[in-house]
Design an enzyme around this catalytic site. Sequence first.
Site, PDB file in Angstrom:
ATOM      1  N   SER A 139      -6.181  -6.718   5.179  1.00  0.00           N
ATOM      2  CA  SER A 139      -6.910  -7.176   3.946  1.00  0.00           C
ATOM      3  C   SER A 139      -8.356  -6.916   3.992  1.00  0.00           C
ATOM      4  O   SER A 139      -8.692  -5.732   4.396  1.00  0.00           O
ATOM      5  CB  SER A 139      -6.687  -8.767   3.824  1.00  0.00           C
ATOM      6  N   ASP A 271       1.084  -7.244  -4.524  1.00  0.00           N
ATOM      7  CA  ASP A 271       0.019  -7.824  -3.905  1.00  0.00           C
ATOM      8  C   ASP A 271      -1.106  -8.100  -5.038  1.00  0.00           C
ATOM      9  O   ASP A 271      -1.755  -7.076  -5.714  1.00  0.00           O
ATOM     10  CB  ASP A 271      -0.748  -6.567  -2.846  1.00  0.00           C
ATOM     11  N   HIS A 300       1.119  -9.975   0.774  1.00  0.00           N
ATOM     12  CA  HIS A 300      -0.039  -9.554   1.535  1.00  0.00           C
ATOM     13  C   HIS A 300      -0.115 -10.380   2.773  1.00  0.00           C
ATOM     14  O   HIS A 300      -0.797  -9.832   3.637  1.00  0.00           O
ATOM     15  CB  HIS A 300      -1.244 -10.010   0.360  1.00  0.00           C
TER      16      HIS A 300
END
Length: 325
Positions: A139, A271, A300
């Site tokens: 991320s 996502d 995610h």
Amino acid sequence: MASEVEDGVPVHEEFFLCGGVETQIIKCGPWTNLFDKQGVSKPKHLIFVIPGNPGLSPFYVPFAKALYSLVKGHFPVWIISHAGFCLTPKDKKILTAPQEPNAQEIEDIYGLNGQIEHKIAFLRAHVPKDVKLIFIGHSVGSYIALHVMNRAPELPVVHTFLLFPTIERMSESPNGKFATPFLCRFRYMLYAASYLIFKPCPEMIKSFIVQKVLEKMSFKSELRLTDLLQPFCLANAAYLGGQEMIHVVKRDDGIIKELLPKLTFYYGKTDGWCPVNYYEDMKRDFPEANLHLCEKGIPHAFVLGFSQEMAAMVADWINNRLPKK
């Protein structure tokens, strides 16, 4: 303090002062001090995991352990906390590195820029120059990893795996559109609420709440996760999140182009932070890039239930690229 877990993977949790703030490091493997010339022979590579937000380091332990096992224990796997995301327990010592060249504080260390400098400071102080680095950014950890490589080119990074990479247009993403007002306009209300609710809450109650939440998520943690409910940590996670919405806008194509041979991207199909059209744009603009689109339904937040699957893929990539020692 080291603890031998049931499956035989040694896991060590340590707390260091880095850039003036407490920093949690979780280490998988027998190597606790890479500068130590005694004991276990020094590895040639270190796998260094940079979490997402609000990804507390203990959430990544199952992934790190699985990855360590799948690379046959040849390389240690370390997870670094973000600055301000942990509080050192009373029964733990805060360690300092004699090699640390920058004992001074880092400006705005809890912000996005400060988090990048925080990771650079740790690597310079705790990893010898002859140990090659493999970054895994998850991320916003992907954004941080890219900028660490760009700002500190002397670090011997051989490859970086960017998992569900939030490296552009965060506030325009489906999740970003929802989160931006809370993180940017109402964050002081979030701060106040967290302090009012959790500051007077006894640690025993916090532990109970966290335990029940983790049970709901079917997540078993070997390390404490009560930082989830610490107002200080919550405030810093919200502050970093707000900075992400403001600053992670335009993709850094210059950095990506320069580092491209060392990068592997893994995008999710569903996502909400980096949707499929971001993957398609990358594929169009960088046709030679090592890009992957998830076909396994991994979300995610892969650390919640998909650590084994993700570790298996990353281990295959590593084993195909690097010598086994």
